[in-house]
Design a protein around this motif. Structure first.
Motif, short mmCIF file in Angstrom:
data_model
loop_
_atom_site.label_atom_id
_atom_site.label_comp_id
_atom_site.label_asym_id
_atom_site.label_seq_id
_atom_site.Cartn_x
_atom_site.Cartn_y
_atom_site.Cartn_z
N PRO A 406 -14.32 -84.84 26.55
CA PRO A 406 -15.00 -83.76 25.63
C PRO A 406 -14.41 -83.52 24.34
O PRO A 406 -14.97 -82.85 23.40
CB PRO A 406 -15.29 -82.57 26.60
N ASP A 407 -13.08 -83.84 24.17
CA ASP A 407 -12.51 -83.40 22.98
C ASP A 407 -12.61 -84.27 22.00
O ASP A 407 -11.60 -84.43 20.97
CB ASP A 407 -10.79 -83.35 23.42
N VAL A 408 -13.29 -85.29 21.90
CA VAL A 408 -13.93 -86.47 20.96
C VAL A 408 -15.06 -85.83 20.19
O VAL A 408 -16.09 -85.75 21.14
CB VAL A 408 -13.70 -87.82 21.52
N GLU A 409 -15.13 -86.06 19.05
CA GLU A 409 -16.48 -85.65 18.36
C GLU A 409 -16.78 -86.91 17.13
O GLU A 409 -15.92 -87.43 16.73
CB GLU A 409 -16.59 -84.50 17.59
N LEU A 410 -18.00 -87.24 17.04
CA LEU A 410 -18.33 -88.17 16.27
C LEU A 410 -18.44 -87.81 14.83
O LEU A 410 -19.08 -86.81 14.44
CB LEU A 410 -19.88 -88.80 16.58
N VAL A 411 -17.92 -88.19 13.61
CA VAL A 411 -17.80 -87.97 12.33
C VAL A 411 -18.99 -88.67 11.65
O VAL A 411 -19.83 -88.05 10.99
CB VAL A 411 -16.41 -88.05 11.81
N SER A 412 -18.79 -90.13 11.83
CA SER A 412 -19.99 -90.90 10.94
C SER A 412 -20.05 -92.03 11.65
O SER A 412 -19.30 -92.51 12.59
CB SER A 412 -19.49 -91.09 9.70
N VAL A 413 -21.01 -92.90 11.14
CA VAL A 413 -21.34 -94.25 11.88
C VAL A 413 -21.77 -95.07 10.69
O VAL A 413 -22.44 -94.66 10.05
CB VAL A 413 -22.32 -94.21 13.24
N SER A 414 -21.35 -96.09 10.75
CA SER A 414 -21.60 -97.27 9.64
C SER A 414 -22.60 -98.41 10.48
O SER A 414 -22.41 -98.90 11.32
CB SER A 414 -20.43 -97.98 9.08
N VAL A 415 -23.88 -98.48 9.77
CA VAL A 415 -24.76 -99.21 10.38
C VAL A 415 -25.26 -100.40 9.32
O VAL A 415 -25.36 -100.28 8.26
CB VAL A 415 -26.13 -98.64 10.70
N GLY A 416 -24.84 -101.73 9.83
CA GLY A 416 -24.90 -102.78 8.69
C GLY A 416 -23.93 -102.56 7.46
O GLY A 416 -24.62 -103.05 6.20
N GLY A 417 -22.92 -102.01 7.65
CA GLY A 417 -22.03 -101.84 6.55
C GLY A 417 -22.38 -100.48 5.61
O GLY A 417 -21.54 -100.28 4.78
N ARG A 418 -23.33 -99.82 6.10
CA ARG A 418 -23.58 -98.55 5.28
C ARG A 418 -23.32 -97.30 5.83
O ARG A 418 -23.71 -97.42 7.31
CB ARG A 418 -25.35 -98.50 4.88
N PRO A 419 -22.24 -96.56 5.63
CA PRO A 419 -21.96 -95.35 6.33
C PRO A 419 -23.23 -94.11 6.31
O PRO A 419 -23.66 -93.86 5.21
CB PRO A 419 -20.66 -94.89 5.50
N PHE A 420 -23.06 -93.57 7.44
CA PHE A 420 -24.09 -92.31 7.72
C PHE A 420 -23.21 -91.14 8.38
O PHE A 420 -22.49 -91.36 9.41
CB PHE A 420 -25.24 -92.65 8.54
#
Length: 728
Positions: A406-420
């Motif tokens: 639980p002490d991990v959180e998602l900051v961003s995800v890159s899809v097909g080379g484009r960060p979101f």
């Protein structure tokens, strides 16, 4: 230990009047507890933040002494962190500067100074009062993290029980103050040697020797020159055998203050940790045959019952030789935390164990022995993986990245080379979400439609298309903020391809192709022969049209890009090789050929293989000539086929008397078709009905990396260009 004694030992201390310049802790910033002969103090890690902090205590006279690392092990202090990372201080009831009222009530005045990156330190003062709780055992031993401590009751049973009179009460403070003046310590070693020194000298060496109203105290750091490591049942035990005595002319009081603590390291495997200690410590037990004990385990300084041991999944066993504590990794009572090493995710498990045992040998040997053992497992790599829940019929990728604590959180995800970022991924329709698991871990879910432009599409064969999703997650640990990345690749092969269909036709002077679009050909590159259509269409008068459903292409006869299968008096056979190719690999994905035969008329064609083909017609002269009697500059090079009206020449540009020259940016090849009337001597021309005939054949090659050969009609008009590589 009295403050004046500390001064004589040369310990560094600073006199600070109580409460001068100090403030109280804000609500929730600190908490205290009396637990197991200790003052427990916790600071909130959010309150401390990145600031530095240190602490000290006040003596009864108001003198402030900063607690250093050396002083802590000598005086009974321990500073560290709890499982959650909150700063933690433990102070023994018998520690220096603790106000002790007949070993029944204890009071501590503590100061914590917090120093930020800028600005002065802020001192916070607190006073803690604790009752004794359970009565003292005659001998109590504590194995702390940074020191070993033993206290022994020094009361001697009286012959008759009498109430203290006023004289004895008045003399008590004087006797108590005089006790420290001639106390001495004798260290015993396994080889039988002894080392004797005054208590003041022992203090200067880092030992703590003191007396209270009812007890004699000896405290030693680990690893001193006077302690020894022994092996008991194959396990390491550190032993300091010391006798403390007080001598007057008419009396000697001797106290055995030996102390022994198990120091062997816990054993850790992939699923559990185990702490094994000897059941009997020989240096502390004089009559093992009379040994009887009660053993309990605990957490964070508190004894737990057998029900808690079972619920938490612990194993707690004691046989005649050893005591075993086995804790599953991740079990309640400890803390499983995420960790990073070189951008690799993993976990560490921490637990603070207590082994509390009471034993009795003969009637005089009643001992309580407590061992504190914080255990932190080494970094255990946990490789996150992409869990593919995709159902092809739903037309989107459904994936999870897991599993994490639980002490991990998602900051961003890159899809097909484009960060979101997380909000951007939501706005884009990717539905980023946390997917909890029954065991308390979690995964990070994502949904990406097949049709999204960021999804790579690749045609495989037949109706099969491969969708490829490239992902790169950025995550971070809480509360440290350490970031790491995790890449993922998901493919899904779907039989959803409709291939294009082709029809060919022969038009007047052109080869034509009609393609009905499929589902993927818009992403492919059209080729004619070995060159992209885009390079040939405009320069060579291709006719191209596309209405979205049908693609039409018409290539003029003799235009560049065509292949010539055969040329004879009966006709010219040309082939249009059309293909669709992958835009990256250039591999052929679909192809179709159109073949047409056109009547042979006046023709001159320079073929890509360095061959020149030309026709000669009898009607080109008046009166007409006999094409069968024509030849090139080399009289031996006649037509390859002829009749009374036509002759067909086909020869290599390096034969038959062909010449070449440079002309501007071109390499020009020339030969001649010659007809000489029969019976006419070369030196004595006569009148004849046969006509003289000479026709120049010429091909021009541009001097570029890829050469183009121009074909001309007999009148010298440019009629075609076909691709050609330089010839030697």
């Amino acid at each position: 230990m009295p403050a004046m004694l500390l001064m004589r030992l040369g310990l560094l201390w600073v006199v600070v009047p109580w409460h001068v310049g100090s403030v109280s802790f804000p609500d929730g910033a600190a908490r205290t507890e009396c637990r197991g002969r200790y003052f427990w103090i916790w600071l909130d890690k959010a309150f401390v933040g990145q600031s530095r902090w240190h602490y000290g205590v006040y003596t009864e006279s108001g003198q402030y002494i900063e607690v250093t690392q050396q002083l802590a092990s000598q005086c009974g202090f321990m500073a560290g962190t709890d499982l959650r990372g909150n700063p933690q201080i433990r102070v023994s009831f018998l520690a220096c500067s603790v106000l002790n009222t007949f070993d029944q009530d204890f009071s501590l005045q503590l100061r914590v100074e917090v120093t930020g990156a800028v600005g002065p330190s802020v001192p916070y003062d607190m006073t803690i009062n604790c009752p004794l709780g359970a009565p003292w055992s005659p001998r109590e031993i504590v194995c702390e993290e940074n020191y070993m401590e033993v206290s022994v009751r020094r009361a001697v049973p009286g012959i008759a029980r009498e109430v203290l009179n006023e004289d004895w009460i008045a003399a008590w403070p004087v006797a108590q103050g005089a006790l420290n003046q001639v106390w001495q310590v004798v260290f015993h070693f396994q080889n039988g040697s002894l080392l004797s020194m005054p208590a003041t000298q022992a203090h200067s060496m880092g030992y703590g020797v003191n007396t209270t109203a009812t007890r004699v105290l000896f405290r030693t750091p680990y690893g001193t020159a006077q302690s020894e490591i022994t092996s008991v049942e194959g396990l390491e035990v550190e032993v300091a055998r010391a006798t403390v005595f007080y001598k007057q002319a008419w009396m000697i009081l001797m106290v055995d203050t030996a102390v022994a603590c198990p120091v062997n390291s816990p054993m850790v495997n992939a699923t559990s940790l185990s702490w094994v200690t000897p059941r009997i410590l020989p240096s502390l037990v004089l009559w093992p045959e009379q040994y009887q004990d009660e053993v309990q385990m605990g957490l964070d300084g508190r004894v737990i019952d057998v029900g808690t041991v079972a619920r938490n999944g612990y194993t707690f066993l004691a046989d005649s030789k050893l005591i075993h504590i086995v804790v599953p990794i991740g079990a309640p009572g400890g803390l499983l935390q995420s960790a990073l090493v070189d951008n690799h995710y993993g976990t560490r498990y921490s637990i603070h164990l207590l082994l509390d045992r009471h034993w009795q040998g003969d009637e005089s040997d009643r001992t309580r022995h407590r061992s504190y053992r914080p255990i932190r497992t080494p970094f255990s790599p946990q490789t996150p993986r992409i869990i593919d829940d995709t159902v092809a019929a739903q037309r989107y990728f459904k994936v999870r990245l897991g599993h994490f604590l639980p002490d991990v959180e998602l900051v961003s995800v890159s899809v097909g080379g484009r960060p979101f970022s997380h909000p951007e991924a939501e706005d884009h329709g990717f539905d980023p979400h946390e997917a909890p698991n029954p065991n308390g871990t979690k995964a990070f879910g994502l949904r990406v439609p097949f049709a999204d432009p960021l999804v790579q599409q690749q045609y495989l064969h037949g109706p099969l298309r491969r969708y490829t999703l490239h992902l790169n997650y950025t995550l971070r640990l809480l509360p440290t903020g350490e970031a790491f990345t995790q890449a993922g690749l998901i493919t899904c092969d779907v039989p959803d391809v409709v291939l294009p269909s082709f029809q060919g036709s022969c038009e007047a002077g052109a080869l034509a192709l009609l393609m009905t679009h499929g589902t993927l050909d818009r992403f492919w590159i059209p080729y004619v022969g070995e060159r992209p259509l885009s390079q040939l269409a405009a320069p060579h008068s291709y006719r191209v049209s596309d209405d979205g459903h049908h693609f039409h292409l018409a290539v003029p006869l003799l235009a560049a890009g065509l292949a010539y299968e055969s040329i004879s008096l009966q006709g010219l056979t040309a082939r249009l090789d059309f293909s669709l190719r992958d835009n990256k690999t250039r591999s052929v994905l679909a192809s179709f050929a159109v073949v047409c035969t056109f009547p042979t008329g006046q023709l001159l064609v320079c073929l890509p293989n360095g061959t020149l083909v030309a026709t000669v017609l009898s009607l080109d002269t008046k009166p007409a000539l006999d094409p069968r009697r024509t030849h090139l500059r080399d009289p031996g090079c006649g037509p390859v086929a002829s009749d009374s009206s036509r002759a067909l020449f086909s020869f290599s540009l390096s034969s038959c008397g062909t010449t070449r020259r440079f002309e501007g940016g071109y390499l020009v090849y020339e030969n001649e078709v010659t007809f000489m009337p029969e019976g006419v001597p070369a030196t004595s021309p006569i009148i004849t009905r046969d006509s003289w005939y000479r026709l120049t054949l010429r091909c021009r090659y541009p001097l570029t990396e890829t050469l183009w050969v121009s074909a001309r009609r007999q009148l010298g008009e440019d009629v075609a260009s076909v691709p050609h590589r330089p010839v030697g």
